[in-house]
Structure formats: structure tokens, C-alpha cells
Design a protein around this motif. Structure first.
Motif, PDB file in Angstrom:
ATOM      1  N   GLU A  30       0.852  -1.183   0.000  1.00  0.00           N
ATOM      2  CA  GLU A  30       0.000   0.000   0.000  1.00  0.00           C
ATOM      3  C   GLU A  30       0.889   1.234   0.000  1.00  0.00           C
ATOM      4  OE1 GLU A  30      -2.965   0.017   3.021  1.00  0.00           O
ATOM      5  OE2 GLU A  30      -3.475  -2.074   2.707  1.00  0.00           O
ATOM      6  N   CYS A  31       1.268   1.682  -1.187  1.00  0.00           N
ATOM      7  CA  CYS A  31       2.078   2.883  -1.308  1.00  0.00           C
ATOM      8  C   CYS A  31       1.177   4.101  -1.105  1.00  0.00           C
ATOM      9  CB  CYS A  31       2.734   2.936  -2.685  1.00  0.00           C
ATOM     10  SG  CYS A  31       3.750   4.408  -2.933  1.00  0.00           S
ATOM     11  N   SER A  32       1.600   5.011  -0.260  1.00  0.00           N
ATOM     12  CA  SER A  32       0.828   6.211   0.009  1.00  0.00           C
ATOM     13  C   SER A  32       1.764   7.417   0.064  1.00  0.00           C
ATOM     14  CB  SER A  32       0.073   6.071   1.332  1.00  0.00           C
ATOM     15  OG  SER A  32      -0.594   7.270   1.625  1.00  0.00           O
ATOM     16  N   LYS A  35       1.738  10.700   2.840  1.00  0.00           N
ATOM     17  CA  LYS A  35       2.420  10.735   4.136  1.00  0.00           C
ATOM     18  C   LYS A  35       3.825  11.333   4.053  1.00  0.00           C
ATOM     19  CE  LYS A  35       0.014   6.481   5.312  1.00  0.00           C
ATOM     20  NZ  LYS A  35       0.176   5.041   5.555  1.00  0.00           N
ATOM     21  N   LEU A  36       4.217  11.834   2.889  1.00  0.00           N
ATOM     22  CA  LEU A  36       5.602  12.264   2.690  1.00  0.00           C
ATOM     23  C   LEU A  36       5.812  13.767   2.737  1.00  0.00           C
ATOM     24  CD1 LEU A  36       6.514   9.768  -0.135  1.00  0.00           C
ATOM     25  CD2 LEU A  36       7.099   9.627   2.263  1.00  0.00           C
ATOM     26  N   ARG A  53      10.606   5.258   2.049  1.00  0.00           N
ATOM     27  CA  ARG A  53      10.077   3.892   1.934  1.00  0.00           C
ATOM     28  C   ARG A  53       9.272   3.528   3.174  1.00  0.00           C
ATOM     29  NH1 ARG A  53      14.487  -0.318   0.247  1.00  0.00           N
ATOM     30  NH2 ARG A  53      12.632  -1.603   0.409  1.00  0.00           N
ATOM     31  N   ARG A  54       9.772   3.880   4.339  1.00  0.00           N
ATOM     32  CA  ARG A  54       9.070   3.561   5.584  1.00  0.00           C
ATOM     33  C   ARG A  54       7.725   4.275   5.667  1.00  0.00           C
ATOM     34  NH1 ARG A  54       7.937   5.436  10.366  1.00  0.00           N
ATOM     35  NH2 ARG A  54       8.985   7.425  10.101  1.00  0.00           N
ATOM     36  N   SER A  91       8.118  16.761  -5.111  1.00  0.00           N
ATOM     37  CA  SER A  91       6.846  16.048  -4.975  1.00  0.00           C
ATOM     38  C   SER A  91       7.100  14.548  -4.984  1.00  0.00           C
ATOM     39  CB  SER A  91       5.879  16.440  -6.104  1.00  0.00           C
ATOM     40  OG  SER A  91       6.380  16.005  -7.354  1.00  0.00           O
ATOM     41  N   ALA A  92       6.061  13.804  -4.595  1.00  0.00           N
ATOM     42  CA  ALA A  92       6.143  12.343  -4.553  1.00  0.00           C
ATOM     43  C   ALA A  92       4.838  11.762  -5.035  1.00  0.00           C
ATOM     44  CB  ALA A  92       6.439  11.885  -3.126  1.00  0.00           C
ATOM     45  N   ARG A  93       4.956  10.661  -5.800  1.00  0.00           N
ATOM     46  CA  ARG A  93       3.772   9.964  -6.312  1.00  0.00           C
ATOM     47  C   ARG A  93       4.037   8.466  -6.308  1.00  0.00           C
ATOM     48  NH1 ARG A  93       4.250  14.368  -9.496  1.00  0.00           N
ATOM     49  NH2 ARG A  93       2.520  15.800  -9.556  1.00  0.00           N
TER      50      ARG A  93
END
Length: 95
Positions: A30-32, A35-36, A53-54, A91-93
Motif C-alpha cells: 500500500e504505497c501512500s 504521508k511524505l 520507503r518507511r 513532490s512524490a507519487r
């Protein structure tokens, strides 16, 4: 010749109209990226990657730099970290 060409053309048309379904999610991953937020603005490092990753739950991290060519396949277990020209996370996706 036309007896072969018409059925082949019909099959190609039907295949092109088929709906595109997204890749199935990998069970247990479950990549989300939501939360980053605390990592935005940080520079690339092994420690930042481990924290990303955590926090996200991703198995794989891909660092993307401006203008970098990338593949477009979807991977439910991958986190894409987009770096700005300053080398910091912008950004992160997931995917």
C-alpha cells in the motif's frame, strides 16, 4: 489477399477499442505518497530514501530529475520522488 486483410483489420480495431484497465495492486503493498509531506524540500540521500520507503510503504524508490526520460509502466509498489533543479524533493507519487 483481401480475405486475410479484412479479418486482421477488424481484430486490430477491436483490440484498439478495448478498455485499458490499471495494473492490479500487489497484495500487501500500500504505497501512500500523502504521508511524505515532511520530506519535501530535503536533498537526496540514503537516509531520506529509507524514510520515504518507511512512510509510504513502497518497496521501490525511483528518483526522478528534471528532463529525465522514464518508463511509464505502473508499479503499485514503487514510489517516485521528483527532484527539482536544486536536487531537493519537490513532490512524490506512487506508481
Amino acid at each position: 489477399m483481401i480475405r486475410i486483410a479484412l479479418p486482421v483489420a477488424a481484430l486490430l480495431l477491436v483490440g484498439a477499442c478495448a478498455p485499458k484497465t490499471p495494473a492490479a495492486a500487489i497484495p500487501g503493498v500500500e504505497c501512500s505518497a500523502e504521508k511524505l509531506g515532511e520530506l519535501v524540500g530535503k536533498a537526496r540521500s540514503p537516509e531520506v530514501e529509507a524514510e520515504a520507503r518507511r512512510l509510504s510503504g513502497a518497496n521501490v524508490v525511483r528518483w526522478l530529475t528534471p528532463g529525465m526520460m522514464v518508463t511509464m509502466e505502473f508499479r503499485a509498489d514503487r514510489l517516485n520522488l521528483h527532484l527539482g533543479t536544486d536536487g531537493k524533493i519537490g513532490s512524490a507519487r506512487c506508481g
